[in-house]
Every structure is written in C-alpha cells, then in structure tokens.
Scaffold this motif. Structure first.
Motif, PDB file in Angstrom:
ATOM      1  N   ILE A  57      -7.856  -4.115   5.655  1.00  0.00           N
ATOM      2  CA  ILE A  57      -9.301  -4.222   5.474  1.00  0.00           C
ATOM      3  C   ILE A  57      -9.768  -5.441   6.255  1.00  0.00           C
ATOM      4  O   ILE A  57      -9.248  -6.544   6.064  1.00  0.00           O
ATOM      5  CB  ILE A  57      -9.670  -4.367   3.983  1.00  0.00           C
ATOM      6  N   HIS A  58     -10.732  -5.238   7.136  1.00  0.00           N
ATOM      7  CA  HIS A  58     -11.211  -6.381   7.921  1.00  0.00           C
ATOM      8  C   HIS A  58     -12.621  -6.144   8.438  1.00  0.00           C
ATOM      9  O   HIS A  58     -13.102  -5.005   8.510  1.00  0.00           O
ATOM     10  CB  HIS A  58     -10.264  -6.660   9.101  1.00  0.00           C
ATOM     11  N   PHE A  88      -5.826   7.121   7.270  1.00  0.00           N
ATOM     12  CA  PHE A  88      -7.284   7.155   7.215  1.00  0.00           C
ATOM     13  C   PHE A  88      -7.835   5.947   7.972  1.00  0.00           C
ATOM     14  O   PHE A  88      -7.604   4.798   7.576  1.00  0.00           O
ATOM     15  CB  PHE A  88      -7.771   7.127   5.767  1.00  0.00           C
ATOM     16  N   PHE A  89      -8.546   6.213   9.058  1.00  0.00           N
ATOM     17  CA  PHE A  89      -9.228   5.157   9.807  1.00  0.00           C
ATOM     18  C   PHE A  89     -10.715   5.297   9.540  1.00  0.00           C
ATOM     19  O   PHE A  89     -11.323   6.320   9.874  1.00  0.00           O
ATOM     20  CB  PHE A  89      -8.939   5.273  11.304  1.00  0.00           C
ATOM     21  N   VAL A  90     -11.308   4.275   8.920  1.00  0.00           N
ATOM     22  CA  VAL A  90     -12.690   4.371   8.433  1.00  0.00           C
ATOM     23  C   VAL A  90     -13.493   3.195   8.966  1.00  0.00           C
ATOM     24  O   VAL A  90     -13.126   2.029   8.757  1.00  0.00           O
ATOM     25  CB  VAL A  90     -12.736   4.366   6.886  1.00  0.00           C
ATOM     26  N   LEU A 109      -4.341   3.256   5.071  1.00  0.00           N
ATOM     27  CA  LEU A 109      -5.793   3.134   5.007  1.00  0.00           C
ATOM     28  C   LEU A 109      -6.206   1.938   5.852  1.00  0.00           C
ATOM     29  O   LEU A 109      -5.826   0.799   5.559  1.00  0.00           O
ATOM     30  CB  LEU A 109      -6.274   2.955   3.570  1.00  0.00           C
ATOM     31  N   HIS A 110      -6.947   2.197   6.908  1.00  0.00           N
ATOM     32  CA  HIS A 110      -7.475   1.142   7.775  1.00  0.00           C
ATOM     33  C   HIS A 110      -8.994   1.181   7.644  1.00  0.00           C
ATOM     34  O   HIS A 110      -9.641   2.106   8.119  1.00  0.00           O
ATOM     35  CB  HIS A 110      -7.049   1.389   9.228  1.00  0.00           C
ATOM     36  N   LEU A 111      -9.537   0.163   6.983  1.00  0.00           N
ATOM     37  CA  LEU A 111     -10.953   0.140   6.643  1.00  0.00           C
ATOM     38  C   LEU A 111     -11.643  -0.999   7.387  1.00  0.00           C
ATOM     39  O   LEU A 111     -11.363  -2.176   7.151  1.00  0.00           O
ATOM     40  CB  LEU A 111     -11.114  -0.030   5.126  1.00  0.00           C
TER      41      LEU A 111
END
Length: 574
Positions: free
Chosen positions: A453-454, A369-371, A186-188
C-alpha cells in the motif's frame, strides 16, 4: 357648410400597427437570434451527458437545461443592444468554445499538432481566430439564422443518434486458471497519500492523524516506512518508475500520452507476476492505463472514468447540488472558466474498493490485484466516517494545477484549511482499509498475502505549484508536501520468517495483539521506488535514489534536486 377633409383609409405606414389589429408576428431573425446560443449550449449539455452515460431526463439535467436556456436568452440581449456588433462577437466566441470542447483543437495545436510546429502554434491560432471572426462579421446580418439552423441539426443529431461514450467497466475479462499454490497479492496505490513524516504536525489534527495511521497499519502487520518519499510529483512518472524499478532523469519512452491521460507501455512488476503464474487483475481510472504493456496483458481490466459526472448518480445529493457540479464541466478545455470547480474522481474510489473486496472474496489464491484509487486525492469531499459532505460548496481542490504560475498555489491560510479537509479524507481511507483487511482476516487470506500500500506522491498541498517549475524554487515545506509519500508492505508469513530489512521495534502496549501479528515502523528515509525495488522486485533501484525530479526542463529533460531531510513523526515513545 364645408366639413373637414376625411383621413385617408389607405394602408398604414410601415412600423405602425392599426388599433385593434392582431399583434405583428415576431420576426424570424429575432427567433433565430434567441435560438442559436441556446442550441449551442444545450448541444454541449446533451453531448456531455451522453458521453458520461448520465440520464438526460433527471432532475439535475433539467435544471442544467433551464440555466442554459436563461444564458441563451441573455445572449439575445446583445442582439437588442448591438445587433450588428456585440451579437456576432458573442455568438462567435460561443461557437469557438463549443468547437474547443468538442474537438480539443486548441489543446492539440498548443501541444504541437501534426500540421503545425509548437513554435508556430500561437501565431497560427491567432490567424485562425481572426479569420473565423471576420467570417462571422461578414455574415452578421444572417448569422443568427445560419447558426440556429446548423446547431438545430447538431442538437437533434446529438440527442437522437448513438454517440461516443467514455471507456468504463470491464475492458478485459479472460477466464484463466491461476496457480492455487500462490498466495494472494494486493497492490493498492492510494493517489496523493502523503507519508507519515510528511503529515504537518504543526497544523491542527496533524499529529493525531500521524499516530492513527501508524497505529492502524502497524497493528495490521505492516512494515510502515514513515519517512518514505516519491521521486516524482506526477502520478504517471511516479508509478512508471516504481513498477519498473527505475529512477529516470528524462521522460521515459514507455510513458505515452493517451486520449484521456497516459499509457504505461512497460511494466516489469505485473509482467513478472503473470510469468510466475498469477492471474493479474487491474482496477484503474481512465487517467493511467496499466492493463497492457510490452509482453503483458492483464487477465481482467476494470476501468472507471476519471473525473466523470456519472459518479454523482451513486450519491444522495440534491438536484441543485448535482447541477452545480455538472454545469462547470461543460466548458472543460482551453476555455475553462471554472478552474477551481471540485474534481469528482475521488468520489468513485469507495465503490471501486468495494468491488475489489468482493472479487477478492471469490479469488483468494493465485490472483494478483493491482488497484489504483484516486484517493485521498482531491476533491476533499468525504468526512472521517466516509460520508459525503452534502454542502458541495465546501469541497476543495489541491489548487489550480493548470496554472503556469508556480507561486501563490495556496496561501498559508488556504493550505491550513485544505489540510483540515484532507485529514478527514485520510481517516476515511484508513477506515476503509481496516474494513478490507478485516474481511481478509475472516477469510483466512491475510496471513500469507503480499500486500503493498503506497501513495504515488505527496498531498501537494503546498504554496507553490509542482508543475513547470525548477525545484530549487521550492521551500523545504513545499518539498515535503509534494514528495512525502505513504509506503507500507505486509510480506507473507513465510517471507517474514526468512527475515527482511526491517530494523525498528514495533510500537508496544499492554493490550496489543500477539507480537507475531504486529508490524513495525521504519524511521529511515528512502524513496518508495527504492523500497519497492528492494522489497518486492528483489533488485536494486536503477538510477539515483536520493533525488526528486520535476517537469519543466523541456520536452524530455526533468529537473532534479536532492530530497530534503524529512522530519521525524511525532509518535509516542516506543
């Protein structure tokens, strides 16, 4: 006896009306004078609503139509006052606004269209403007009838015929079978999320937000880099740099302007995930396209419109509140008379995160998941519990980023009042993250997932604009506001056991969860680009890691300055 001569019973003189006769019909030119501006304005409304898929017969749209009809009637007063001068001038300007909104001619010309060099753009535009107004005045005796006939056809065609619509929804959906032995990724990206150390502790509520952010992310097992910063204050540059592990000092050729924003045509990170066997799923706004790049195409691509009125349908605001948000958007473009209107992009973010959570439930392994969420980005419209504030007049933007004036972006008092709203929106984001991570914990996908998360840059709630300015003009406070950025990484347990670069002890307490489940707070200053390259891409950052870059040095060159020392966050003693 002679009487008085009888009055002639012949036809009355022009302009008089015989007593008892029916009223004279309204001259056709008077009707046309009234109809022309109203039809121009209503055509803008219908076109905007259809482009963003907004129901035309909703209460708020009918309110908007009523307001525009009143405005059109106001233009008629010009015809009564000065039919041969004021009316054609006003109608001509209104037609130019319509053409600018629909065709973006002036934006394209000022940016250097194919038919004119940037140096000649302004003279050519002025020549075209005066030529157009001369034509309007040459036709002034008939301009009302001509415009009413032309925009009557345009209005009916816009209303009845199919038209172009904003890209939205599922753009790509390829049914692929990912490798089931791969953990979830997960990349948020939380657009405009300032870092922990950058949160101004001197403003009311700042210290509390710092501590709350650290507590929640550390409790959830993240390595939180409190003094991280982004090397760019603009999203397309910051994210293109990060996913490619490169700190560039000139505009890269793989950041390409597109119809509604930018396309990133090189993406080392997502391409490497696809090559490893992941099914890559992208959730993005229409502002930056990550779904296709050289040697890569996402298996799933969901696009939500950036700054679209369509998102208003999801919220229970009054019809008048929605109309207040819709009307100023009709005039976006070069002739934007409402630059301080609240932006709407952030309103879509909660629903997009819910969609991601549902998809993660169905695909716990082998999916990446790239969001990209425009959140806690302005407008600051949510309270700390994620309820939309109903008084839309209290919503606020970061500042007028379209202005070419670097100074007076925000006064000190404006900065403080906006930060108070921004803090509430940050708390809303933290609450939503808690819910998402708790869902992953219940499903058993949290322990071995890679989660990044960034932010992409700071809050940008500075006193000076971040665009078109030499960074040497920034104060230390401006630098922190523009470039401090959130960065938190949760590695899978297998990688945790193998060790990482984490160096600070976790924040402890009697009622803390087991030590293995906790993360740590890192108080070392690094750029998010450098951290991501080392911890995720597993390679050193290419380029200079300690500098920040801004546009303003010309078409290609970026101006640079060493990043200032970020303050240490005001946290409890460890």
């Amino acid at each position: 006896m002679e009487g008085k001569p009888e009055r002639s019973s012949g036809p009355s003189e022009p302009g008089t009306q015989v007593s008892g006769a029916p009223p004279a019909p309204l001259p056709l030119e008077r009707l046309a004078d009234w109809a022309a501006p109203s039809l121009v304005l209503l055509s803008l409304l219908v076109s905007h609503a259809k482009y963003y898929r907004y129901p035309l017969w909703s209460s708020e749209m009918l309110l908007c139509a009523g307001v525009l009809l009143l405005a059109g009637t106001g233009f008629c007063l010009l015809a009564l006052v000065r039919r041969e001068t004021l009316y054609p001038l006003g109608l001509g300007l209104l037609i130019l606004i319509f053409l600018d909104v629909q065709l973006h001619l002036f934006v394209r010309a000022l940016g250097g269209a194919v038919w004119v060099s940037p140096l000649l753009a302004v003279p050519v535009l002025l020549a075209l403007f005066f030529a157009f107004m001369l034509l309007i005045f040459a036709l002034r005796s008939e301009i009302g009838r001509i415009a009413a006939a032309a925009w009557g056809v345009i209005f009916l065609a816009t209303l009845l015929l199919p038209s172009e619509r904003v890209p939205a929804g599922v753009m790509i959906d390829q049914q692929v079978q990912p490798r089931q032995d791969l953990p979830m990724v997960l990349h948020l990206v939380l657009d405009e999320h300032i870092g922990v150390a950058g949160i101004p502790a001197d403003l009311p509520g700042g210290t509390a937000v710092q501590r709350h952010l650290v507590e929640r992310l550390v409790d959830d097992g993240f390595t939180l880099y409190g003094r991280a910063f982004s090397q760019y204050a603009e999203s397309q540059l910051a994210l293109a740099s990060l996913v490619n592990g490169q700190a560039f000092s000139a505009q890269p050729e793989y950041v390409v302007p597109a119809a509604s924003g930018y396309t990133i045509t090189r993406n080392d990170w997502l391409r490497s995930l696809a090559q490893e066997g992941y099914s890559v799923r992208v959730y993005q706004s229409s502002y930056i396209d990550f779904c296709r790049a050289e040697g890569f195409s996402a298996d799933y691509c969901f696009v939500y419109p950036a700054n679209s009125i369509s998102v208003l349908r999801s919220f229970e605001l009054t019809a008048w509140s929605k109309a207040r948000l819709i009307l100023p958007r009709l005039f976006e473009g070069t002739f934007d008379f409402f630059p301080s209107k609240p932006q709407l992009t952030t309103l879509a973010s909660p629903a997009i995160l819910d969609r991601v959570a549902q998809d993660m439930d169905r695909r716990p392994r082998g999916s990446a998941f790239f969001v990209h969420l425009i959140w806690p980005h302005y407008a600051y419209a949510f309270d700390a519990q994620c309820a939309l504030r109903p008084a839309v007049g209290t919503w606020a933007n970061v500042g007028d980023i379209g202005s070419w004036r670097a100074e007076d972006f925000n006064s000190e008092s404006e900065r403080e009042s906006k930060y108070a709203l921004y803090f509430q929106q940050v708390r809303c984001v933290i609450k939503s993250l808690d819910d998402l991570l708790e869902q992953m914990r219940r499903r058993g996908s949290l322990a071995d997932a890679l989660i990044v998360i960034h932010g992409d840059h700071g809050s940008r709630l500075a006193t000076r604009n971040f665009r078109n300015v030499d960074p040497s003009a920034f104060s230390r406070q401006d630098m922190v506001d523009h470039f401090s950025a959130l960065m938190a990484i949760r590695l899978p347990q297998a990688r945790e056991e193998a060790g990482s670069s984490r160096e600070s002890p976790s924040l402890g307490g009697e009622d803390d969860p087991p030590e293995a489940a906790r993360g740590i707070y890192v108080d070392r200053q690094e750029s998010i680009q450098e951290i991501f390259a080392r911890e995720v891409l597993n390679r050193p950052l290419q380029g200079e890691a300690g500098k920040v870059f801004v546009t303003g040095g010309g078409a290609e060159t970026l101006l640079s300055r060493p990043m200032v020392e970020l303050p240490q966050a005001d946290l409890p003693q460890q």
